[in-house]
Design an enzyme around this catalytic site. Structure first.
Site, PDB file in Angstrom:
ATOM      1  N   GLY A   1      -1.725  -3.921   6.896  1.00 33.75           N
ATOM      2  CA  GLY A   1      -0.501  -3.576   6.164  1.00 33.75           C
ATOM      3  C   GLY A   1      -0.988  -3.108   4.796  1.00 33.75           C
TER       4      GLY A   1
ATOM      5  N   CYS B   1       6.049   0.810  15.072  1.00 36.79           N
ATOM      6  CA  CYS B   1       4.962  -0.044  14.598  1.00 36.79           C
ATOM      7  C   CYS B   1       5.508  -1.211  13.762  1.00 36.79           C
ATOM      8  CB  CYS B   1       3.919   0.767  13.828  1.00 36.79           C
ATOM      9  SG  CYS B   1       2.360  -0.149  13.638  1.00 36.79           S
TER      10      CYS B   1
ATOM     11  N   ASP C   1       1.112   5.009   6.402  1.00 34.07           N
ATOM     12  CA  ASP C   1      -0.205   4.544   5.950  1.00 34.07           C
ATOM     13  C   ASP C   1      -0.647   5.377   4.765  1.00 34.07           C
ATOM     14  OD1 ASP C   1      -0.043   3.677   8.938  1.00 34.07           O
ATOM     15  OD2 ASP C   1      -1.559   2.416   7.966  1.00 34.07           O
TER      16      ASP C   1
ATOM     17  N   LYS D   1       0.811   4.938  -1.700  1.00 31.11           N
ATOM     18  CA  LYS D   1       0.380   5.545  -0.435  1.00 31.11           C
ATOM     19  C   LYS D   1       0.169   7.048  -0.562  1.00 31.11           C
ATOM     20  CE  LYS D   1       1.705   1.890   2.333  1.00 31.11           C
ATOM     21  NZ  LYS D   1       2.920   1.808   3.102  1.00 31.11           N
TER      22      LYS D   1
ATOM     23  N   LYS E   1       1.303   5.236  12.214  1.00 30.12           N
ATOM     24  CA  LYS E   1       0.805   4.815  13.521  1.00 30.12           C
ATOM     25  C   LYS E   1       1.095   5.864  14.584  1.00 30.12           C
ATOM     26  CE  LYS E   1      -1.209   2.131  13.665  1.00 30.12           C
ATOM     27  NZ  LYS E   1      -0.808   0.819  13.253  1.00 30.12           N
TER      28      LYS E   1
HETATM   29  P1  RI2 Z   1       3.593  -1.281   5.446  1.00 28.17           P
HETATM   30  C1  RI2 Z   1       0.687  -0.032   9.595  1.00 28.17           C
HETATM   31  O1  RI2 Z   1      -0.626   0.280   9.957  1.00 28.17           O
HETATM   32  C2  RI2 Z   1       1.697   0.789  10.353  1.00 28.17           C
HETATM   33  O2  RI2 Z   1       1.234   2.069  10.713  1.00 28.17           O
HETATM   34  C3  RI2 Z   1       2.809   0.841   9.355  1.00 28.17           C
HETATM   35  O3  RI2 Z   1       3.766   1.841   9.598  1.00 28.17           O
HETATM   36  C4  RI2 Z   1       2.031   1.090   8.094  1.00 28.17           C
HETATM   37  O4  RI2 Z   1       0.854   0.275   8.220  1.00 28.17           O
HETATM   38  C5  RI2 Z   1       2.737   0.730   6.828  1.00 28.17           C
HETATM   39  O5  RI2 Z   1       2.982  -0.645   6.750  1.00 28.17           O
HETATM   40  P2  RI2 Z   1      -1.689  -0.873  10.406  1.00 28.17           P
HETATM   41  O6  RI2 Z   1      -2.139  -1.529   9.121  1.00 28.17           O
HETATM   42  O7  RI2 Z   1       2.658  -0.999   4.323  1.00 28.17           O
HETATM   43  O8  RI2 Z   1      -0.978  -1.778  11.366  1.00 28.17           O
HETATM   44  O9  RI2 Z   1       4.923  -0.637   5.201  1.00 28.17           O
HETATM   45  O10 RI2 Z   1      -2.758  -0.076  11.073  1.00 28.17           O
HETATM   46  O11 RI2 Z   1       3.699  -2.756   5.769  1.00 28.17           O
END
Ligand code: RI2
Length: 312
Positions: free
Chosen positions: A20, A132, A203, A239, A214
């Protein structure tokens, strides 16, 4: 030598025990702060070398997670600016620690703020589809529910890690009636359940407003456009990816194929790309902690807020 606690954080980001985007940024910045506190050198040059070495190592843990290099760069750029004032080692430590802590606080406050801004776009009776496990997208949906709006959510399983199960659980615990479907059911359910709004996380977001998220998100974007459903991306400005200003392409992480299957498939090549890119024309708005922005506005933010164009 890289500090031990930094190696540990690097490994936890790599194996996804820290995942995250917000937690990755906070984890990276805190580990650099802690390594600085543990460093015995009493010379600013050596402290700076410690930060540079730790930062370079940390930044490699997950190539697609832009909040990681953004957090590391934030610490390094601030540290370099501080050294220009010729501080003593104690002042350097103290001032840098203060700035890192303010950064962590601001980063942690961004998600509830985005929740409130995003909830303004949600009307009573809406069915919202997400993909996701994005804590930021969840904040928007949960906040709309908290405000008394009658909302329902549809989440996708999100192979191969199945983060959609987490999302379904978290939304359900927040009191939102939630349905979980397989990824390939997104177009069918969008029409069948008359989805009103898509909210996903990101991401990273390029200078041109394209969204890296994702794998499967771009299919959702195409389906949403086909059905004329608003497609919102909930993401903090951290981001926004400065590397894309000069035309660098986003790196799409491919993970170990054992995540897909443990079946023996002689002669078959397995691939496991975990992100895809949704072009800006599929995105209606990016909900950030500084407001709801059209994708074309990302470059202005990178320039005004982080001064990135000037840094290049
Ligand atoms: P938040 C996650 O990636 C998902 O792709 C999700 O949409 C994105 O991060 C953003 O998440 P992963 O870390 O920052 O599971 O909004 O590969 O929580």
């Amino acid at each position: 030598m890289v500090a031990e606690n930094v190696i540990e954080t690097h490994d936890r980001i790599k194996d996804m025990s820290i995942r995250g985007a917000e937690r990755i940024a906070v984890g990276a910045a805190s580990s650099m702060r802690d390594a600085l506190a543990a460093e015995r050198a009493d010379d600013v040059g050596k402290l700076m070398a410690r930060l540079e070495e730790d930062g370079a190592f940390l930044a490699k843990a997950r190539p697609s997670a832009v909040t990681l290099p953004n957090a590391v760069n934030f610490v390094l750029v601030t540290a370099r600016r501080l050294t220009a004032e010729n501080p003593g080692p104690d002042t350097f430590r103290l001032e840098l620690t203060k700035v890192i802590e303010a950064f962590i606080k601001e980063t942690k406050e961004a998600i509830p703020k985005i929740g409130r801004i995003g909830a303004r776009r949600v009307e009573d009776g809406y069915t919202i589809m997400t993909h996701c496990n994005s804590s930021t997208a969840i904040a928007v949906i949960a906040e709309a529910h908290r405000q008394g709006k009658d909302v329902r959510a549809i989440c996708h399983e999100t192979r191969p890690w199945g983060q959609g199960y987490l999302t379904a659980q978290q939304l359900s615990e927040a009191g939102v009636p939630t349905t979980l479907i397989v990824d390939s059911g997104m177009r069918y359910m969008m029409k069948k359940e008359k989805v009103d709004l898509i909210v996903v996380g990101a991401d990273s977001i390029t200078a041109h407003g394209a969204v890296v998220n994702k794998i499967g998100t771009s299919i959702l974007g195409v389906c949403a456009k086909e059905s004329r459903i608003q497609f919102l991306v909930a993401a903090q400005t951290l981001k926004f990816d400065p590397r894309t200003i000069m035309g660098d392409l986003e790196i799409i992480e491919e993970r170990d194929t054992s995540e897909i299957t443990d079946k023996e498939l002689p002669g078959v090549q397995l691939r496991n790309p975990v992100f895809d890119i949704t072009p800006a024309e599929y995105v209606d708005l990016i909900i950030t902690e500084i407001g709801a922005l059209p994708p074309s506005y990302v470059m202005n933010v990178l320039n005004d807020r982080f001064g990135w164009a000037k840094e290049q």
